[in-house]
Design an enzyme around this catalytic site. Structure first.
Site, PDB file in Angstrom:
ATOM      1  N   ASN A  95      42.805  42.721  50.027  1.00 26.41           N
ATOM      2  CA  ASN A  95      43.486  41.552  50.566  1.00 26.41           C
ATOM      3  C   ASN A  95      44.986  41.671  50.388  1.00 26.41           C
ATOM      4  OD1 ASN A  95      44.795  39.179  48.876  1.00 26.41           O
ATOM      5  ND2 ASN A  95      43.279  40.146  47.535  1.00 26.41           N
ATOM      6  N   PHE A 113      49.619  34.571  48.918  1.00 25.93           N
ATOM      7  CA  PHE A 113      49.687  33.170  48.467  1.00 25.93           C
ATOM      8  C   PHE A 113      49.715  32.182  49.636  1.00 25.93           C
ATOM      9  CE2 PHE A 113      52.059  34.319  44.228  1.00 25.93           C
ATOM     10  CZ  PHE A 113      50.896  34.866  43.754  1.00 25.93           C
ATOM     11  N   SER A 154      49.969  39.340  41.310  1.00 25.75           N
ATOM     12  CA  SER A 154      49.509  39.573  42.678  1.00 25.75           C
ATOM     13  C   SER A 154      50.382  40.666  43.294  1.00 25.75           C
ATOM     14  CB  SER A 154      49.625  38.290  43.507  1.00 25.75           C
ATOM     15  OG  SER A 154      49.482  38.635  44.872  1.00 25.75           O
ATOM     16  N   ASN A 165      50.760  41.160  46.409  1.00 26.61           N
ATOM     17  CA  ASN A 165      51.085  40.833  47.803  1.00 26.61           C
ATOM     18  C   ASN A 165      52.297  39.931  47.996  1.00 26.61           C
ATOM     19  OD1 ASN A 165      48.745  42.285  48.632  1.00 26.61           O
ATOM     20  ND2 ASN A 165      47.533  40.570  47.860  1.00 26.61           N
ATOM     21  N   THR A 166      52.991  39.637  46.900  1.00 21.47           N
ATOM     22  CA  THR A 166      54.263  38.904  46.980  1.00 21.47           C
ATOM     23  C   THR A 166      55.318  39.872  46.465  1.00 21.47           C
ATOM     24  OG1 THR A 166      53.223  36.758  46.690  1.00 21.47           O
ATOM     25  CG2 THR A 166      55.546  36.904  46.070  1.00 21.47           C
ATOM     26  N   LYS A 218      48.167  35.910  33.808  1.00 16.20           N
ATOM     27  CA  LYS A 218      47.263  36.839  34.513  1.00 16.20           C
ATOM     28  C   LYS A 218      47.995  38.145  34.806  1.00 16.20           C
ATOM     29  CE  LYS A 218      43.957  37.149  38.293  1.00 16.20           C
ATOM     30  NZ  LYS A 218      43.207  36.399  39.284  1.00 16.20           N
ATOM     31  N   ASN A 273      44.065  41.122  37.800  1.00 17.58           N
ATOM     32  CA  ASN A 273      44.205  40.855  39.232  1.00 17.58           C
ATOM     33  C   ASN A 273      43.712  42.096  39.999  1.00 17.58           C
ATOM     34  OD1 ASN A 273      45.172  39.652  41.687  1.00 17.58           O
ATOM     35  ND2 ASN A 273      46.632  38.520  40.431  1.00 17.58           N
TER      36      ASN A 273
HETATM   37  C1  LIG Z   1      40.773  37.297  49.083  1.00 21.32           C
HETATM   38  C2  LIG Z   1      41.283  37.250  47.684  1.00 21.32           C
HETATM   39  C3  LIG Z   1      42.283  36.350  47.348  1.00 21.32           C
HETATM   40  C4  LIG Z   1      42.770  36.294  46.040  1.00 21.32           C
HETATM   41  N1  LIG Z   1      43.737  35.386  45.741  1.00 21.32           N
HETATM   42  C5  LIG Z   1      44.201  35.307  44.464  1.00 21.32           C
HETATM   43  C6  LIG Z   1      45.175  34.359  44.116  1.00 21.32           C
HETATM   44  O1  LIG Z   1      45.604  33.543  44.935  1.00 21.32           O
HETATM   45  N2  LIG Z   1      45.626  34.347  42.831  1.00 21.32           N
HETATM   46  C7  LIG Z   1      45.156  35.224  41.870  1.00 21.32           C
HETATM   47  O2  LIG Z   1      45.581  35.154  40.720  1.00 21.32           O
HETATM   48  N3  LIG Z   1      44.195  36.126  42.185  1.00 21.32           N
HETATM   49  C8  LIG Z   1      43.724  36.189  43.443  1.00 21.32           C
HETATM   50  N4  LIG Z   1      42.759  37.102  43.759  1.00 21.32           N
HETATM   51  C9  LIG Z   1      42.294  38.031  42.704  1.00 21.32           C
HETATM   52  C10 LIG Z   1      41.033  37.516  42.026  1.00 21.32           C
HETATM   53  O3  LIG Z   1      41.252  36.301  41.356  1.00 21.32           O
HETATM   54  C11 LIG Z   1      40.501  38.545  41.005  1.00 21.32           C
HETATM   55  O4  LIG Z   1      41.463  38.694  39.983  1.00 21.32           O
HETATM   56  C12 LIG Z   1      40.239  39.900  41.646  1.00 21.32           C
HETATM   57  O5  LIG Z   1      39.709  39.769  42.935  1.00 21.32           O
HETATM   58  C13 LIG Z   1      39.261  40.724  40.822  1.00 21.32           C
HETATM   59  O6  LIG Z   1      38.001  40.087  40.719  1.00 21.32           O
HETATM   60  P1  LIG Z   1      36.729  40.451  41.649  1.00 21.32           P
HETATM   61  O7  LIG Z   1      36.574  41.949  41.624  1.00 21.32           O
HETATM   62  O8  LIG Z   1      35.584  39.700  41.050  1.00 21.32           O
HETATM   63  O9  LIG Z   1      37.080  39.982  43.010  1.00 21.32           O
HETATM   64  C14 LIG Z   1      42.248  37.176  45.060  1.00 21.32           C
HETATM   65  C15 LIG Z   1      41.229  38.067  45.397  1.00 21.32           C
HETATM   66  C16 LIG Z   1      40.744  38.109  46.677  1.00 21.32           C
HETATM   67  C17 LIG Z   1      39.633  39.073  47.012  1.00 21.32           C
END
Ligand SMILES: Cc1cc2nc3c(=O)[nH]c(=O)nc-3n(C[C@H](O)[C@H](O)[C@H](O)COP(=O)(O)O)c2cc1C
Length: 336
Positions: A111, A115, A175, A177-178, A217, A246
């Site tokens: 992804n 934000f 993150s 992506n910012t 985080k 993350n």
């Molecule tokens: C589509 C998507 C959007 C996410 N948006 C955020 C976010 O807004 N803030 C954040 O701290 N992590 C975000 N994450 C990261 C997740 O909170 C998590 O840390 C990461 O996906 C690893 O966990 P997982 O393997 O169970 O997905 C996002 C992940 C995905 C897949």
């Protein structure tokens, strides 16, 4: 079983639309009634962390419900806590689409959302509307148009606004992506961020007579040296918890990844080992002085247990839910 059938259809749809559709589906009153009719109550497995009592160890990871639109239904699926956000002071669109990709055979998600959210004021409205009385974490970030030099102010604005409504607050500096957000994990600016965040927490604590813990985080792409330095600072500033991790931008976790996909953060199975490793290293450095919330690639009871064994007190899931459906929540909670 039923979810794998639903998944066949869902995976034909563009990922971002599928995400909204499945949440809307579970929000339907009669679907909820069917679910409650068949679901047996979960065993009580309360756990204390950051001075709060969680119904169980498993929570939603940030990003699933960025705007707090699905608080009641998510809580009823069995989660012990919910982390909403990331929200920013002002609403923003996020990065241009397409920005969400599924790699089904790798059980991964990539992804580069950036934000996308409706802002902190809208989130507060949604929290006020919800009936959920359990633990709500709120994950906060900076707006795209705020420079890194001024970014600390965005976090402080969010803390002040959300303080009354959150059980704990997560400072998201990881993150990918910012632009430059991850720079906040290093050097003087990291130190200043922690100092100012704790100062604001202290002022809010006095004002509302309520202590709201602060979690940081972090990224999975940090070296051991960087983890040691970050841990030292977390201890020095009395930070209440660390969330690891993350998404990763280490594309080597997916061999043969297509060049056009090397643009966002990877989550899901390819992240599993990397994030568990970070939790393990953190737990050796922190020695129980700060609790760790483990997240990254949890897709089964076994992988959840691995995170706890590595040193996590609580765990969170996102991608595992997409690939295996809500039944993994109960599978994990019942046996962990
Ligand atoms: C589509 C998507 C959007 C996410 N948006 C955020 C976010 O807004 N803030 C954040 O701290 N992590 C975000 N994450 C990261 C997740 O909170 C998590 O840390 C990461 O996906 C690893 O966990 P997982 O393997 O169970 O997905 C996002 C992940 C995905 C897949």
């Amino acid at each position: 079983m039923i979810y794998y059938l639903i998944r066949k259809i869902l995976f034909l749809i563009e990922p971002e639309i599928a995400h909204i559709l499945i949440l809307k589906f579970f929000s339907l009153k009669y679907i909820q009634n069917i679910i409650y009719f068949f679901l047996k109550p979960l065993p009580q497995k309360k756990i204390k962390c950051m001075g709060l009592v969680f119904d169980n160890v498993l929570g939603t990871a940030a990003g699933i419900d960025k705007n707090g639109e699905y608080i009641d239904i998510m809580s009823k699926l069995g989660f012990g806590f919910l982390e909403l956000g990331t929200v920013t002071p002002l609403p923003q669109y996020g990065n241009p689409k397409p920005r969400l990709f599924r790699l089904v055979s790798e059980e991964a998600i990539i992804n580069k959302m950036g934000f996308n959210n409706l802002g902190i004021d809208n989130l507060i409205k949604n929290i006020k509307k919800s009936k959920f009385k359990g633990i709500i974490g709120v994950n906060i970030g900076k707006n795209k148009n705020t420079s890194i030099e001024n970014s600390i102010n965005d976090y402080l604005i969010c803390i002040e606004k959300i303080y009354c409504y959150a059980s704990y607050i997560t400072i998201n500096i990881s993150s990918p992506n910012t632009v430059n957000l991850r720079n906040l994990q290093y050097g003087i600016i990291f130190d200043q961020l922690l100092k100012k965040v704790k100062k604001t927490q202290k002022i809010m604590h006095k004002k509302y007579l309520k202590y709201v813990p602060i979690a940081i985080k972090i990224s999975p792409d940090l070296s051991i040296k960087e983890l040691i330095r970050i841990s030292k600072k977390l201890i020095e500033h009395n930070i209440d918890a660390v969330i690891a991790t993350n998404t990763t931008i280490d594309y080597s976790v997916i061999p043969d990844i297509k060049k056009n996909l090397k643009k966002g953060g990877i989550s899901g199975l390819p992240l599993q080992r990397k994030s568990t490793n970070i939790i393990f290293i953190l737990s050796k450095i922190l020695k129980n002085r700060i609790p760790i919330i483990g997240v990254g690639g949890i897709n089964s009871l076994y992988s959840a247990q691995e995170k706890i064994k590595a040193g996590a007190t609580l765990i969170q899931v996102y991608s595992g839910l997409i690939f295996h459906g809500p039944s993994i929540i109960r599978k994990i909670i019942k046996k962990i």
